[in-house]
Design an enzyme around this catalytic site. Structure first.
Site, PDB file in Angstrom:
ATOM      1  CD  GLU A 255      24.008  40.351  -8.489  1.00 56.48           C
ATOM      2  OE1 GLU A 255      24.399  39.398  -7.806  1.00 56.48           O
ATOM      3  OE2 GLU A 255      24.775  41.057  -9.160  1.00 56.48           O
TER       4      GLU A 255
ATOM      5  CG  ASP B 122      27.871  34.929 -10.014  1.00 57.07           C
ATOM      6  OD1 ASP B 122      28.527  35.977 -10.165  1.00 57.07           O
ATOM      7  OD2 ASP B 122      26.622  34.916 -10.037  1.00 57.07           O
TER       8      ASP B 122
HETATM    9  C1  BGC Z   1      26.097  38.211 -10.583  1.00 55.78           C
HETATM   10  C2  BGC Z   1      26.421  37.855 -12.021  1.00 55.78           C
HETATM   11  C3  BGC Z   1      27.366  38.862 -12.602  1.00 55.78           C
HETATM   12  C4  BGC Z   1      28.588  38.980 -11.734  1.00 55.78           C
HETATM   13  C5  BGC Z   1      29.603  39.971 -12.269  1.00 55.78           C
HETATM   14  C6  BGC Z   1      27.341  38.521  -9.772  1.00 55.78           C
HETATM   15  O1  BGC Z   1      27.026  39.031  -8.529  1.00 55.78           O
HETATM   16  O2  BGC Z   1      25.370  37.164  -9.985  1.00 55.78           O
HETATM   17  O3  BGC Z   1      25.236  37.782 -12.765  1.00 55.78           O
HETATM   18  O4  BGC Z   1      27.685  38.505 -13.914  1.00 55.78           O
HETATM   19  O5  BGC Z   1      28.195  39.408 -10.443  1.00 55.78           O
HETATM   20  O6  BGC Z   1      29.163  41.270 -12.158  1.00 55.78           O
END
Ligand code: BGC
Length: 746
Positions: A516, A306
């Site tokens: 998030e 990630d």
């Molecule tokens: C998230 C992921 C995401 C990635 C790319 C991260 O901060 O946890 O779910 O796919 O960013 O955008």
């Protein structure tokens, strides 16, 4: 060069046969192996490096809008660092033609200027449709999709999303989230398929099949990415990217099954939990990444980190004393591709580590083989460019109709006193509340921008809830007074004055968009100004319909008794305004069921599949505001004739279950027939019930249907004292609707 061209031709023509696409694969094809054999160490390490689009855009490190590729930076990334993958940034959405230009520019350099002409794989978060593409079809977020209890709709969502991001030239989607939503504070709950592992597993399979379906013989739709493996969704504090403490048994019982389902469905990539389980960051764990994911689950595809999570092993989690050590730990633990994403440090460090012998080149070959194999299966060696004719059906009527249907089938009627709903269209209505007039609230995060909160960027070709209500009853009958913002009073008095002149108040409550960590909260309770608004409105005695537009179950107990009706809309997507109006006015009969428990109190987060001790007496009770699986209809259903084909099972037997469901009301409707199983005594304390099967059926008034399910031995198993699936003889109870029947396993 001739030899290389011949090799690329081989890759193009032998790109994995159609029959193999969904199946588990071992190793790489001979053509991929041949390509790998030609690569320098630098080229290989570059393939494992994923950077963010902004790094190759003008103005970087600041982000300039609109994004424009900086050819010098792009060449530096692809020619000097041999970068194999680019991912999207969340600052803006593009039109399809603009996307096609961006991808074309990237692939031009990759396939015309690099030594081996290896195409780049571009990845994006298209988690409820092609959210970073202007005008795309936008479905409900996945919590809402789960509330449909209709895997066919989820499969269609996958197909539509694959088509629309392929139209842009993008072959990889960082979706689905297969974390189990058992911690309602967690700001990514709405990205999950809810609290139950079985429901999530069924949806996982449907989505992966839809997304990865073939575009043409032998070529995958787009690659899915099962994330965030493993245990990410259960932080103790509820805050994103903070520690989870999950015992092995619980991990396997609740959190692992959807990932197993995705692997079994042939998912091509897996993204790793950004955080830690029991003090071990998952990015550093060969137990989770190799022993469990590869050896036990049988995953053969690409494991991607990630965002910045290798760096985080050093800077945030502090299990590596330097960035270089973090790279070593993560690559040796099993990460194949690093979402670096903002510099080339990963490349530099990994190169040095291999040269020093701290990372064997065989490990690099293993990772790069998987990445190239993925590119081959996606047809990128055949043609990495967007196909103009592949965009004809972008956001077509059929796609939009599917998203509208999903929104309609997701919305869950939680309360309907005195059958207030459906409303007649000739009444005077006050619409109020912070989510009534915003498209961003309907869509949530990962829409247009990362946070989804730039209201001004949303296209107005689909209505807000307010606009959709106005379209049904006529603008002259609808007064709109917002009353409050999500967490701030504007003018409740004005809302009260308007309510007194209305026949019904529709209060659209909930949350502003978030995504998030910025969505962290310290209190699950719906913000107080909204509760105050409804309490004040209720004093007028004009009936209040509460519509909840929210990504997690914000507690509303203070107003639940004051509302005459309550609709849970989740984050219903672009067509959510229309869908809410369709249900309010009875154009659609609600059929959504909660995929989560809706708690009564913000500290009482007992889930539906709790243990007997959690519902043992008046002190310990499963006493939510609305239970998992719950949802009303404008008609009524009755269950009868629950029949098991055996009362005694031997090991290896399957059990056929049938039940009859009848529409006993006066309008047609859909009912989700849910089968729960209870193990009445086991060596590990059993849950009071577990969902094992479900089926959504449509019934005309008076119509009855017999629904059949087959349970097999695996359905009777649980994770035993040795942390392995265990089956024990004894008595089990099957429950469907208000009926139950027991059987004995010998
Ligand atoms: C998230 C992921 C995401 C990635 C790319 C991260 O901060 O946890 O779910 O796919 O960013 O955008």
């Amino acid at each position: 060069m001739k030899g290389l061209q011949a090799l690329l031709l081989v890759l193009a023509t032998t790109a994995v046969g159609a029959g193999e696409l969904g199946a588990r694969r071992t190793g790489v094809s001979p053509s991929v192996a041949a390509l790998l054999g030609q690569m320098t160490l630098e080229e290989k390490v570059g393939q494992m490096t994923q950077i963010s689009l902004e790094v190759v855009c003008k103005g970087y490190p600041s982000v300039q809008e609109p994004l424009e590729i900086d050819m010098a930076s792009l060449r530096r990334a692809l020619l000097d660092y041999h970068v194999g993958s680019i991912l999207n940034v969340g600052t803006s959405a593009h039109t399809v033609p603009r996307w096609q230009q961006i991808i074309t520019a990237i692939q031009d350099v990759a396939t015309k200027e690099t030594r081996l002409r290896i195409p780049v794989i571009y990845g994006i978060d298209a988690v409820h449709g092609a959210g970073y593409t202007l005008g795309a079809t936008l479905f409900p977020q996945h919590l809402g999709m789960a509330a449909t209890w209709e895997p066919d709709l989820v499969r269609t969502e996958g197909e539509v999303t694959a088509y629309e991001i392929r139209a842009c030239g993008i072959p990889w989607n960082f979706s689905p989230v297969l974390d189990i939503g058992r911690q309602p504070l967690w700001p990514r709950l709405w990205e999950t398929f809810g609290e139950d592992p079985y429901l999530a597993s069924v949806m996982a399979r449907a989505y992966v099949h839809g997304l990865q379906g073939q575009t043409s013989p032998g070529i995958l739709g787009v690659a899915a990415c099962a994330k965030h493996y493993l245990g990410y969704s259960f932080p103790l504090t509820g805050k994103d990217r903070t520690p989870a403490w999950i015992p092995e048994r619980m991990l396997r019982e609740y959190f692992l099954p959807p990932f197993q389902a995705a692997v079994d469905a042939g998912v091509k990539t897996v993204m790793v939990n950004s955080s830690e389980i029991n003090g071990i960051p998952v990015h550093s764990s060969s137990y989770y990444l190799k022993d469990l994911l590869r050896d036990e689950l049988g995953f053969q595809g690409v494991i991607v980190s990630d965002w910045a999570d290798i760096r985080n092993l050093h800077e945030r989690e502090r299990i590596a004393s330097s960035l270089k050590e973090a790279v070593r730990v993560a690559v040796m633990a099993g990460i194949d591709m690093s979402m670096v994403p903002l510099d080339f440090t990963f490349y530099d460090h990994l190169l040095a580590l291999v040269r020093e012998g701290a990372v064997p080149e065989a490990r690099i070959d293993e990772a790069v083989g998987r990445i190239l194999q993925l590119k081959a299966e996606l047809g990128l060696f055949v043609n990495p460019y967007p196909q103009p004719e592949g965009a004809e059906h972008f956001a077509c009527e059929q796609h939009r109709a599917a998203a509208l249907q999903a929104a309609q089938e997701s919305i869950t009627l939680l309360k309907n006193s005195a059958n207030l709903l459906p409303l007649r269209p000739n009444i005077k209505i006050l619409v109020t509340g912070p989510t009534a007039a915003k498209r961003s609230s309907l869509n949530g995060g990962w829409t247009i921008t990362w946070q989804g909160d730039r209201e001004e960027l949303y296209p107005n070709d689909t209505p807000t809830i307010l606009e959709a209500i106005r379209a049904v009853v006529g603008p002259e009958r609808v007064k709109y007074v917002p009353g409050v913002e999500v967490a701030r009073e504007i003018d409740i008095k004005a809302a009260i004055t308007a309510a007194r002149k209305a026949d019904v108040v529709i209060a659209c409550l909930g949350e502003d968009p978030y995504c998030e960590t910025p969505g962290n909260i310290t209190d699950l309770t719906l913000p107080e100004p909204q509760l105050r608004l409804v309490s004040a409105l209720a004093e007028t005695k004009v009936p209040v319909v509460v519509v909840l537009v929210e990504g997690r179950p914000r507690t509303i107990t203070a107003i639940a008794n004051k509302a005459a009706a309550i609709l849970m809309a989740y984050l219903p997507g672009a067509h959510g305004g229309q869908a809410v109006a369709d249900i309010l006015f009875g154009r659609v009969n609600p059929s959504g069921k909660l995929p989560i428990t809706y708690p009564k109190a913000c500290n009482d987060l007992t889930l539906y599949d709790h243990k007997y001790s959690e519902n043992a007496n008046s002190f310990n009770r499963y006493d939510p505001l609305f239970p998992f699986g719950f949802g009303l209809s404008y008609t009524t259903f009755a269950y009868s004739d629950l029949v098991l084909d055996k009362s005694t099972l031997r090991r290896g037997d399957s059990l056929a279950v049938s039940v009859t469901v009848q529409n006993t009301g006066s309008r047609s409707g859909k009912e989700v027939v849910q089968l729960y199983l209870s193990d009445l005594c086991a060596s590990v304390t059993p849950s009071v019930r577990r969902l094992k099967r479900f089926s959504k059926v449509e019934l005309m008034p008076g119509e009855r249907k017999t629904v059949r399910f087959v349970l097999n031995e695996k359905d009777l198993s649980f994770i035993g004292r040795d942390n392995r699936p265990t089956i024990e003889p004894g008595e089990f109870m099957v429950r469907v609707g208000d009926l139950e029947q027991s059987f004995v396993l010998q």
